[in-house]
Design a protein around this motif. Structure first.
Motif, PDB file in Angstrom:
ATOM      1  N   CYS A   4       0.805  -1.226   0.000  1.00  0.00           N
ATOM      2  CA  CYS A   4       0.000   0.000   0.000  1.00  0.00           C
ATOM      3  C   CYS A   4       0.837   1.273   0.000  1.00  0.00           C
ATOM      4  O   CYS A   4       1.969   1.305   0.490  1.00  0.00           O
ATOM      5  CB  CYS A   4      -0.943   0.005   1.199  1.00  0.00           C
ATOM      6  N   THR A   5       0.241   2.334  -0.543  1.00  0.00           N
ATOM      7  CA  THR A   5       0.879   3.648  -0.553  1.00  0.00           C
ATOM      8  C   THR A   5       0.263   4.571   0.495  1.00  0.00           C
ATOM      9  O   THR A   5       0.903   5.520   0.932  1.00  0.00           O
ATOM     10  CB  THR A   5       0.738   4.307  -1.934  1.00  0.00           C
ATOM     11  N   ASP A  17       4.709   6.658   3.549  1.00  0.00           N
ATOM     12  CA  ASP A  17       5.997   7.339   3.722  1.00  0.00           C
ATOM     13  C   ASP A  17       5.969   8.285   4.907  1.00  0.00           C
ATOM     14  O   ASP A  17       6.939   8.380   5.673  1.00  0.00           O
ATOM     15  CB  ASP A  17       6.370   8.102   2.449  1.00  0.00           C
ATOM     16  N   ALA A  18       4.860   9.016   5.070  1.00  0.00           N
ATOM     17  CA  ALA A  18       4.754   9.955   6.189  1.00  0.00           C
ATOM     18  C   ALA A  18       4.701   9.209   7.519  1.00  0.00           C
ATOM     19  O   ALA A  18       5.305   9.635   8.514  1.00  0.00           O
ATOM     20  CB  ALA A  18       3.521  10.832   6.023  1.00  0.00           C
ATOM     21  N   LEU A  19       3.971   8.100   7.552  1.00  0.00           N
ATOM     22  CA  LEU A  19       3.857   7.329   8.792  1.00  0.00           C
ATOM     23  C   LEU A  19       5.188   6.697   9.183  1.00  0.00           C
ATOM     24  O   LEU A  19       5.463   6.520  10.373  1.00  0.00           O
ATOM     25  CB  LEU A  19       2.794   6.242   8.630  1.00  0.00           C
ATOM     26  N   ARG A  20       5.995   6.365   8.187  1.00  0.00           N
ATOM     27  CA  ARG A  20       7.290   5.740   8.462  1.00  0.00           C
ATOM     28  C   ARG A  20       8.413   6.772   8.391  1.00  0.00           C
ATOM     29  O   ARG A  20       9.518   6.474   7.939  1.00  0.00           O
ATOM     30  CB  ARG A  20       7.553   4.614   7.463  1.00  0.00           C
ATOM     31  N   ALA A  21       8.143   7.954   8.863  1.00  0.00           N
ATOM     32  CA  ALA A  21       9.124   9.037   8.802  1.00  0.00           C
ATOM     33  C   ALA A  21      10.364   8.697   9.635  1.00  0.00           C
ATOM     34  O   ALA A  21      10.296   7.913  10.590  1.00  0.00           O
ATOM     35  CB  ALA A  21       8.498  10.327   9.317  1.00  0.00           C
ATOM     36  N   PRO A  22      11.506   9.278   9.285  1.00  0.00           N
ATOM     37  CA  PRO A  22      12.722   9.036  10.061  1.00  0.00           C
ATOM     38  C   PRO A  22      12.545   9.392  11.537  1.00  0.00           C
ATOM     39  O   PRO A  22      11.817  10.327  11.881  1.00  0.00           O
ATOM     40  CB  PRO A  22      13.755   9.960   9.387  1.00  0.00           C
ATOM     41  N   LEU A  55      25.758   2.249   7.281  1.00  0.00           N
ATOM     42  CA  LEU A  55      25.134   3.332   8.037  1.00  0.00           C
ATOM     43  C   LEU A  55      23.753   3.582   7.439  1.00  0.00           C
ATOM     44  O   LEU A  55      23.615   3.685   6.217  1.00  0.00           O
ATOM     45  CB  LEU A  55      26.025   4.578   7.965  1.00  0.00           C
ATOM     46  N   GLY A  56      22.741   3.659   8.270  1.00  0.00           N
ATOM     47  CA  GLY A  56      21.396   3.837   7.734  1.00  0.00           C
ATOM     48  C   GLY A  56      20.469   4.574   8.686  1.00  0.00           C
ATOM     49  O   GLY A  56      20.584   4.461   9.917  1.00  0.00           O
ATOM     50  N   VAL A  57      19.558   5.337   8.098  1.00  0.00           N
ATOM     51  CA  VAL A  57      18.558   6.060   8.874  1.00  0.00           C
ATOM     52  C   VAL A  57      17.551   5.064   9.441  1.00  0.00           C
ATOM     53  O   VAL A  57      17.100   4.142   8.756  1.00  0.00           O
ATOM     54  CB  VAL A  57      17.840   7.092   7.982  1.00  0.00           C
ATOM     55  N   VAL A  58      17.192   5.226  10.692  1.00  0.00           N
ATOM     56  CA  VAL A  58      16.197   4.375  11.341  1.00  0.00           C
ATOM     57  C   VAL A  58      14.821   4.999  11.153  1.00  0.00           C
ATOM     58  O   VAL A  58      14.595   6.155  11.516  1.00  0.00           O
ATOM     59  CB  VAL A  58      16.496   4.206  12.844  1.00  0.00           C
ATOM     60  N   THR A  59      13.911   4.249  10.536  1.00  0.00           N
ATOM     61  CA  THR A  59      12.535   4.710  10.366  1.00  0.00           C
ATOM     62  C   THR A  59      11.607   3.891  11.249  1.00  0.00           C
ATOM     63  O   THR A  59      11.960   2.815  11.722  1.00  0.00           O
ATOM     64  CB  THR A  59      12.081   4.584   8.902  1.00  0.00           C
ATOM     65  N   ARG A  60      10.409   4.402  11.459  1.00  0.00           N
ATOM     66  CA  ARG A  60       9.416   3.670  12.241  1.00  0.00           C
ATOM     67  C   ARG A  60       8.816   2.557  11.382  1.00  0.00           C
ATOM     68  O   ARG A  60       8.558   2.761  10.195  1.00  0.00           O
ATOM     69  CB  ARG A  60       8.300   4.612  12.691  1.00  0.00           C
ATOM     70  N   SER A  61       8.610   1.414  11.952  1.00  0.00           N
ATOM     71  CA  SER A  61       7.929   0.341  11.228  1.00  0.00           C
ATOM     72  C   SER A  61       6.423   0.586  11.295  1.00  0.00           C
ATOM     73  O   SER A  61       5.923   1.279  12.195  1.00  0.00           O
ATOM     74  CB  SER A  61       8.261  -1.019  11.846  1.00  0.00           C
ATOM     75  N   LEU A  62       5.710   0.014  10.344  1.00  0.00           N
ATOM     76  CA  LEU A  62       4.251   0.141  10.374  1.00  0.00           C
ATOM     77  C   LEU A  62       3.694  -0.515  11.630  1.00  0.00           C
ATOM     78  O   LEU A  62       2.698  -0.056  12.198  1.00  0.00           O
ATOM     79  CB  LEU A  62       3.644  -0.485   9.120  1.00  0.00           C
TER      80      LEU A  62
END
Length: 288
Positions: free
Chosen positions: A187-188, A205-210, A264-271
Motif C-alpha cells: 500500500c501507498t 511514507d509519512a507514517l514511516r518518517a525518520p 550506516l542507515g537512517v532508522v525509520t518507524r515500522s508500520l
C-alpha cells in the motif's frame, strides 16, 4: 452499540489504500457500508462522487469486491460459479462470458481449474476464486477484505504482484487487513481503525518518517562512543545507535576521524510500531 463512529475515510483515485486495525475494530463493517451491504444511521458516504446507498446502482457496477468469505455455490465448480455470477450482473455479455471467465481464472492462478465442486477447494483456492469474481468486469476500484487469507507465502506474493499490476493500470485498490507486513509491502496510503474510529490516516511514507536516529555498523564501536559522547542511544559489539539528523554528515565525521564504518542507515518507524502506538492495548488473549 456503535460499530463505526465518525469515520472520515479519504480514498483517492489511484490509491493502494490499506485499512488496518485489531480484530473487532470495525474494518469489515466499514467495508460493508461502502458496498451498501449495511446502512449508516448518520453521516454520508460518497464513492466516485456519488452518494451510497442512494445511487449504489450506479456505483456498484464499477467496483469489484470480496468481503469476508468468498460467496459460491459449493456443489458447482469454480468456473460454473463465475459464469452464473457474470450472468446475474448488469450489462453482461453472453457472447464474451466464457472468454472473460477464462481470463480472470488465469490471472488469479486458477487457469488449470477442473470440474471439482467448490466445496472440495482449499481455503486458498476459495480466496483466489473470490478475487477472480471481483475482477470479472474490469472494475475501476477493488474493495477487498483480507484477500490473502489462507494463501501460502508464494500465493500471497502472487496476489500482491497482481494487485500492484492492476493498480498501475489504473485500478484503485482498497483492502482491509490485519497483516501489517503485506500492507507495508503493497500500500501507498494507510488508515488505522480502533474501536470503531479512524485513529490515523496518512501516506505510508509519512507514517514511516525518520526517527532522528542513525544505525552505524562498525568494528570500532568504542571509537564511535568516544567521539559521539552524548549522542549515543545504545550500542553493542558491532553497532551503535546514534541520535543525528544528517547521516551523510555523520558518516563524513566518522571517516575523517579514521573510524571504519561498515554500513550506516537512517532508522525509520515500522508500520507495526505506528499501529501499536495508535491502537488500544487489546488483543484476542484470555488471561487468568
Amino acid at each position: 452499540m456503535t460499530a463505526v463512529d465518525g469515520v472520515s475515510l479519504d480514498v483517492r483515485e489511484g490509491d493502494r489504500y490499506g485499512l488496518l486495525g485489531p480484530n473487532g475494530s470495525g474494518k469489515t463493517t466499514l467495508v460493508r457500508l461502502l458496498l451498501a451491504l449495511a446502512y449508516a444511521t448518520s453521516g454520508s458516504i460518497s464513492v466516485f462522487g456519488k452518494p451510497v446507498p442512494r445511487r449504489a446502482h450506479e456505483v456498484l457496477p464499477l467496483i469489484g469486491a470480496m468481503v469476508e468469505a468468498p460467496a459460491a455455490y459449493p456443489h458447482l465448480s469454480g468456473r460454473s460459479n463465475l459464469m452464473l455470477f457474470d450472468a446475474a450482473g448488469p450489462g453482461s455479455s453472453r457472447r464474451t462470458r466464457k472468454v472473460r471467465v477464462g481470463e480472470v481464472l488465469e490471472r488469479v492462478g486458477l487457469g488449470g481449474i477442473d470440474r471439482r465442486p467448490v466445496k472440495a477447494y482449499s481455503l486458498g483456492m476459495r480466496q483466489r476464486l473470490g478475487l477472480a469474481a471481483a475482477l470479472l468486469r474490469s472494475p475501476r476500484m477493488l474493495i477487498l477484505d483480507e484477500p490473502t487469507n489462507g494463501l501460502d507465502p508464494r500465493g500471497i506474493r502472487e496476489i500482491r504482484d497482481l494487485l500492484t499490476e492492476l493498480n498501475e493500470a489504473g485500478t484503485t485498490v482498497f483492502l482491509s487487513s490485519h497483516l501489517l507486513g503485506e500492507v507495508e509491502l503493497l500500500c501507498t496510503r494507510v488508515g488505522v481503525m480502533d474501536r470503531g474510529r479512524l485513529v490515523l490516516q496518512d501516506s505510508l511514507d509519512a507514517l514511516r518518517a525518520p526517527t532522528g536516529l542513525v544505525a552505524v555498523s562498525t568494528p570500532s564501536p568504542d571509537s564511535v562512543r568516544s567521539l559521539l559522547d552524548g549522542q549515543v542511544v545504545s550500542s553493542d559489539d558491532s553497532s551503535v545507535l546514534v541520535r543525528h539528523d544528517d547521516p551523510a554528515e555523520l558518516n563524513a565525521l566518522l571517516v575523517s576521524k579514521d573510524v571504519r564504518v561498515t554500513s550506516l542507515g537512517v532508522v525509520t518507524r515500522s508500520l507495526e510500531d505506528v499501529v501499536l502506538e495508535a491502537t488500544s492495548a487489546s488483543s484476542d488473549r484470555i488471561d487468568k
